[in-house]
Design a protein around this motif. Structure first.
Motif, PDB file in Angstrom:
ATOM      1  N   ILE A   2      20.307  90.756  29.891  1.00 49.55           N
ATOM      2  CA  ILE A   2      18.974  91.523  29.606  1.00 49.55           C
ATOM      3  C   ILE A   2      18.222  91.633  31.151  1.00 49.55           C
ATOM      4  O   ILE A   2      18.246  90.598  31.918  1.00 49.55           O
ATOM      5  N   ILE A   3      17.492  92.577  31.413  1.00 46.30           N
ATOM      6  CA  ILE A   3      16.914  93.020  32.733  1.00 46.30           C
ATOM      7  C   ILE A   3      15.668  92.390  32.654  1.00 46.30           C
ATOM      8  O   ILE A   3      15.048  92.351  31.649  1.00 46.30           O
ATOM      9  N   PRO A   4      15.225  91.626  33.720  1.00 43.20           N
ATOM     10  CA  PRO A   4      13.742  91.319  33.764  1.00 43.20           C
ATOM     11  C   PRO A   4      12.665  92.139  33.370  1.00 43.20           C
ATOM     12  O   PRO A   4      12.867  93.238  33.904  1.00 43.20           O
ATOM     13  N   SER A   5      11.769  91.655  32.624  1.00 41.23           N
ATOM     14  CA  SER A   5      10.819  92.373  32.058  1.00 41.23           C
ATOM     15  C   SER A   5       9.930  93.070  33.213  1.00 41.23           C
ATOM     16  O   SER A   5       8.982  93.930  33.121  1.00 41.23           O
ATOM     17  N   ASN A   6       9.555  92.241  34.148  1.00 37.71           N
ATOM     18  CA  ASN A   6       8.581  92.274  35.385  1.00 37.71           C
ATOM     19  C   ASN A   6       7.023  92.392  34.921  1.00 37.71           C
ATOM     20  O   ASN A   6       6.249  93.069  35.333  1.00 37.71           O
ATOM     21  N   ILE A   7       7.146  91.893  33.904  1.00 34.72           N
ATOM     22  CA  ILE A   7       5.546  91.704  33.129  1.00 34.72           C
ATOM     23  C   ILE A   7       5.002  90.117  33.561  1.00 34.72           C
ATOM     24  O   ILE A   7       5.864  89.275  33.648  1.00 34.72           O
ATOM     25  N   THR A   8       3.782  90.299  34.125  1.00 27.72           N
ATOM     26  CA  THR A   8       3.240  88.872  34.329  1.00 27.72           C
ATOM     27  C   THR A   8       2.586  88.225  32.812  1.00 27.72           C
ATOM     28  O   THR A   8       1.756  88.903  32.444  1.00 27.72           O
ATOM     29  N   TRP A   9       3.180  87.349  32.244  1.00 28.83           N
ATOM     30  CA  TRP A   9       2.843  86.722  31.250  1.00 28.83           C
ATOM     31  C   TRP A   9       1.589  86.168  30.969  1.00 28.83           C
ATOM     32  O   TRP A   9       0.953  86.215  30.066  1.00 28.83           O
ATOM     33  N   PHE A  10       1.374  85.630  32.155  1.00 27.69           N
ATOM     34  CA  PHE A  10       0.174  84.546  32.415  1.00 27.69           C
ATOM     35  C   PHE A  10      -0.674  85.252  33.459  1.00 27.69           C
ATOM     36  O   PHE A  10      -0.656  84.927  34.340  1.00 27.69           O
ATOM     37  N   ASP A  11      -1.594  86.176  32.988  1.00 26.13           N
ATOM     38  CA  ASP A  11      -2.194  86.964  34.024  1.00 26.13           C
ATOM     39  C   ASP A  11      -3.497  85.824  34.329  1.00 26.13           C
ATOM     40  O   ASP A  11      -4.090  85.261  33.498  1.00 26.13           O
ATOM     41  N   ASP A  12      -3.900  86.142  35.520  1.00 26.82           N
ATOM     42  CA  ASP A  12      -4.880  85.153  36.132  1.00 26.82           C
ATOM     43  C   ASP A  12      -6.261  85.580  35.440  1.00 26.82           C
ATOM     44  O   ASP A  12      -7.097  84.584  35.289  1.00 26.82           O
ATOM     45  N   ASP A  13      -6.490  86.792  35.276  1.00 26.33           N
ATOM     46  CA  ASP A  13      -7.530  87.061  34.227  1.00 26.33           C
ATOM     47  C   ASP A  13      -7.830  86.533  33.085  1.00 26.33           C
ATOM     48  O   ASP A  13      -8.897  86.141  32.739  1.00 26.33           O
ATOM     49  N   ASP A  14      -6.733  85.947  32.526  1.00 27.62           N
ATOM     50  CA  ASP A  14      -6.794  85.423  31.109  1.00 27.62           C
ATOM     51  C   ASP A  14      -6.781  83.821  31.277  1.00 27.62           C
ATOM     52  O   ASP A  14      -7.060  83.214  30.478  1.00 27.62           O
ATOM     53  N   TYR A  15      -6.118  83.326  32.467  1.00 28.45           N
ATOM     54  CA  TYR A  15      -5.903  82.013  32.590  1.00 28.45           C
ATOM     55  C   TYR A  15      -6.518  81.424  33.646  1.00 28.45           C
ATOM     56  O   TYR A  15      -7.050  79.934  33.212  1.00 28.45           O
ATOM     57  N   ILE A  16      -7.004  81.648  34.643  1.00 32.71           N
ATOM     58  CA  ILE A  16      -7.715  81.114  35.751  1.00 32.71           C
ATOM     59  C   ILE A  16      -9.108  80.936  35.352  1.00 32.71           C
ATOM     60  O   ILE A  16      -9.706  81.815  35.084  1.00 32.71           O
ATOM     61  N   GLY A  17      -9.502  79.497  35.273  1.00 41.11           N
ATOM     62  CA  GLY A  17     -10.860  79.383  34.678  1.00 41.11           C
ATOM     63  C   GLY A  17     -10.729  78.879  33.126  1.00 41.11           C
ATOM     64  O   GLY A  17     -11.604  78.281  32.650  1.00 41.11           O
ATOM     65  N   LEU A  18      -9.742  78.870  32.641  1.00 40.26           N
ATOM     66  CA  LEU A  18      -9.719  78.519  31.266  1.00 40.26           C
ATOM     67  C   LEU A  18      -9.880  77.250  30.803  1.00 40.26           C
ATOM     68  O   LEU A  18      -8.965  76.374  31.690  1.00 40.26           O
ATOM     69  N   GLU A  19     -10.629  76.813  30.081  1.00 46.16           N
ATOM     70  CA  GLU A  19     -10.602  75.370  29.645  1.00 46.16           C
ATOM     71  C   GLU A  19     -10.238  74.848  28.516  1.00 46.16           C
ATOM     72  O   GLU A  19     -10.270  75.717  27.511  1.00 46.16           O
ATOM     73  N   LEU A  20      -9.368  73.998  28.436  1.00 42.46           N
ATOM     74  CA  LEU A  20      -8.421  73.353  27.343  1.00 42.46           C
ATOM     75  C   LEU A  20      -9.007  72.036  27.058  1.00 42.46           C
ATOM     76  O   LEU A  20      -8.797  71.045  27.767  1.00 42.46           O
ATOM     77  N   ALA A  21      -9.053  71.918  25.648  1.00 41.40           N
ATOM     78  CA  ALA A  21      -9.575  70.629  25.246  1.00 41.40           C
ATOM     79  C   ALA A  21      -8.369  70.086  24.563  1.00 41.40           C
ATOM     80  O   ALA A  21      -7.932  70.674  23.603  1.00 41.40           O
ATOM     81  N   PHE A  22      -8.135  68.860  24.889  1.00 42.17           N
ATOM     82  CA  PHE A  22      -6.777  68.059  24.171  1.00 42.17           C
ATOM     83  C   PHE A  22      -6.902  67.194  23.190  1.00 42.17           C
ATOM     84  O   PHE A  22      -8.156  66.490  23.215  1.00 42.17           O
TER      85      PHE A  22
END
Length: 253
Positions: A2-22
């Motif tokens: 399989i050829i690499p998708s070249n997709i950014t799956w974890f986009d900074d706009d969605d993840y940087i700054g995201l808060e996660l409660a564990f």
């Protein structure tokens, strides 16, 4: 293949700054992505072989609330659509959803839990983990997304500095690696993903850490005896064309 998708799956706009409660009560904010990888397969692999496409990322996170250190590494394992279907409607991608715990994430939690309980000083300690289902605006609605929070141990990536080390420092690293490998093994686990990329080197303290425990096995009693061949398995030495596996003095060090 399989050829690499070249997709950014974890986009900074969605993840940087995201808060996660564990579950244990701490909340963490994602500050910086360290790296991401993908294992992407075709529809036939999924439907006939049961192989799941997955993206993985590691982030540096800061503690918002709760107990623990002020910073940590947060690893995410996430189901992604099979090859060529990332552009389909969410309702189509949702048909691919797998809610099972990803094997790599589960194994890392198991290994780090064992090492942390044993008080191992040569691997990151486990802080917390959780699993959720992806929402409608994520890659595979209903598919898994798995989070692991672990200690951020000090050091530099050995694979990035190995070729620039003088022989004296390489000898120091090998001695530190042996000590850390023996400690992890005595605590009950052996990494099945050997290589420079899974070692961190703390030059100041002459300490080597074994990281990335997504592939491991329980240590048996006979595993706990040291073999110098471990240096070759972890790319800390090479036998060379004229070397003898049973004689380290003939190796390229």
């Amino acid at each position: 293949m399989i050829i690499p998708s070249n997709i950014t799956w974890f986009d900074d706009d969605d993840y940087i700054g995201l808060e996660l409660a564990f579950p244990k009560g701490s909340t963490w904010k994602l500050d910086k992505k360290i790296q991401e990888h993908e294992d992407i397969y075709g529809q036939t692999d999924h439907e006939e072989g049961g192989i799941i496409s997955e993206a993985r990322a590691a982030f540096i996170g800061s503690k918002v609330s709760g107990e623990g250190p002020s910073t940590a590494v947060i690893k995410i394992h996430m189901q992604i659509p099979w090859w060529g279907s990332a552009g389909k409607k969410p309702s189509i991608r949702a048909k691919q959803a797998i809610s099972d715990t990803p094997s790599r994430g589960e194994m890392e939690v198991e290994a780090l839990s064992t090492l942390t309980t044993a008080g191992c000083s040569s691997a990151p300690s486990l802080i917390d983990w959780m699993q959720r289902e992806q929402t409608q605006d994520q890659w595979v609605p209903g598919g898994y997304i798995h989070f692991v929070v672990m200690e951020m141990v000090p050091g530099v990536d050995v694979s990035s500095v190995w070729n620039r080390m003088e022989r004296d420092e390489r000898d120091e690293l090998r001695a530190a690696f042996k000590k850390s490998w023996l400690e992890c093994t005595a605590c009950g686990v052996i990494s099945r993903d050997s290589g420079l990329q899974n070692l961190l080197w703390d030059r100041a303290r002459k300490k080597c850490y074994l990281i990335d425990w997504e592939m491991y096995r329980p240590a048996r009693q006979r595993d706990r005896a040291w073999s110098d061949r471990n240096y070759i398995r972890w790319n800390l030495a090479r036998k060379g064309e004229s070397g003898d596996y049973n004689d380290m003095s003939t190796w390229i060090l």
